[in-house]
Design a protein around this motif. Sequence first.
Motif, mmCIF file in Angstrom:
data_model
loop_
_atom_site.group_PDB
_atom_site.id
_atom_site.type_symbol
_atom_site.label_atom_id
_atom_site.label_comp_id
_atom_site.label_asym_id
_atom_site.label_seq_id
_atom_site.Cartn_x
_atom_site.Cartn_y
_atom_site.Cartn_z
ATOM 1 N N SER A 71 14.061 26.197 49.135
ATOM 2 C CA SER A 71 14.742 26.559 47.897
ATOM 3 C C SER A 71 15.286 25.294 47.240
ATOM 4 O O SER A 71 15.536 24.291 47.914
ATOM 5 N N GLU A 113 18.198 24.725 46.262
ATOM 6 C CA GLU A 113 19.510 24.432 46.838
ATOM 7 C C GLU A 113 19.368 23.626 48.125
ATOM 8 O O GLU A 113 20.099 22.661 48.353
ATOM 9 N N HIS A 114 18.416 24.018 48.973
ATOM 10 C CA HIS A 114 18.216 23.297 50.225
ATOM 11 C C HIS A 114 17.629 21.912 49.975
ATOM 12 O O HIS A 114 18.037 20.936 50.612
ATOM 13 N N VAL A 121 20.449 19.558 48.677
ATOM 14 C CA VAL A 121 21.391 19.138 49.717
ATOM 15 C C VAL A 121 20.738 18.089 50.619
ATOM 16 O O VAL A 121 21.348 17.064 50.928
ATOM 17 N N THR A 128 29.872 24.903 52.510
ATOM 18 C CA THR A 128 28.575 25.375 52.026
ATOM 19 C C THR A 128 27.529 24.273 52.172
ATOM 20 O O THR A 128 26.375 24.550 52.508
ATOM 21 N N THR A 138 26.526 24.274 55.783
ATOM 22 C CA THR A 138 25.698 25.442 56.079
ATOM 23 C C THR A 138 24.292 25.261 55.532
ATOM 24 O O THR A 138 23.293 25.539 56.214
ATOM 25 N N ARG A 139 24.186 24.785 54.288
ATOM 26 C CA ARG A 139 22.861 24.578 53.701
ATOM 27 C C ARG A 139 22.077 23.509 54.443
ATOM 28 O O ARG A 139 20.857 23.629 54.623
ATOM 29 N N HIS A 162 20.774 25.176 57.638
ATOM 30 C CA HIS A 162 19.660 26.081 57.373
ATOM 31 C C HIS A 162 18.411 25.319 56.931
ATOM 32 O O HIS A 162 17.296 25.657 57.356
ATOM 33 N N ALA A 163 18.586 24.304 56.097
ATOM 34 C CA ALA A 163 17.432 23.527 55.629
ATOM 35 C C ALA A 163 16.764 22.808 56.797
ATOM 36 O O ALA A 163 15.532 22.798 56.906
#
Length: 185
Positions: A131, A133-134, A137, A161, A164-165, A168-169
């Motif tokens: 994404s 967003e990922h 970051v 956040t 967290t990103r 997840h990334a």
Amino acid sequence: MPQDPRLIDAYLVAGVRLGGRGAFARLVAWRGPRLYTHARRLCDDADTARDLVQQAWVSIWRGLGGLSDDRAFLPWALRIVTRAAARDLRGRLAARRLAQDWAAVAETESPAAGEAGAEAAVLHRALAVLSPEHRAVLALFYLEEMRVAEVAIALDIPPGTVKTRLMHARGKLRAYLEGDHDGQV
């Protein structure tokens, strides 16, 4: 001994505030490439990235008086670019996803130049499917070497956040690179 870029930012911003001749042009020359690179990562289109950065410089000029810490210019300016990109992205999301899917299919059909080229192509596909967003970051943290707090400012999100990103990334990239992706990240 290398200069701290934040001190150079503070010097240039102070020059702009004092009305120094050509100070804003020097600030644009100094930080424009970083803002463009960030915009380019967020929007994947060179013309749109240039437009976003141009809009950002107008906002930067107007809002420079509200910047409380001149050394924090870069994260503040990156946040302005991020917001402009988010507005643009909301209007183009469906077309962008289609273009990314098409680009991923086209890459899998083209022959890679050697093992390093194949690995780079796999990594590129994995990043392209993440994404925005990922990707943002990861790019700010690893490529721009920003701290979590600076990434949070640049993306206008809480530091938690950002963490967290990043988690997840990294996990999605790891799964993709280990072959546990079923064509998706």
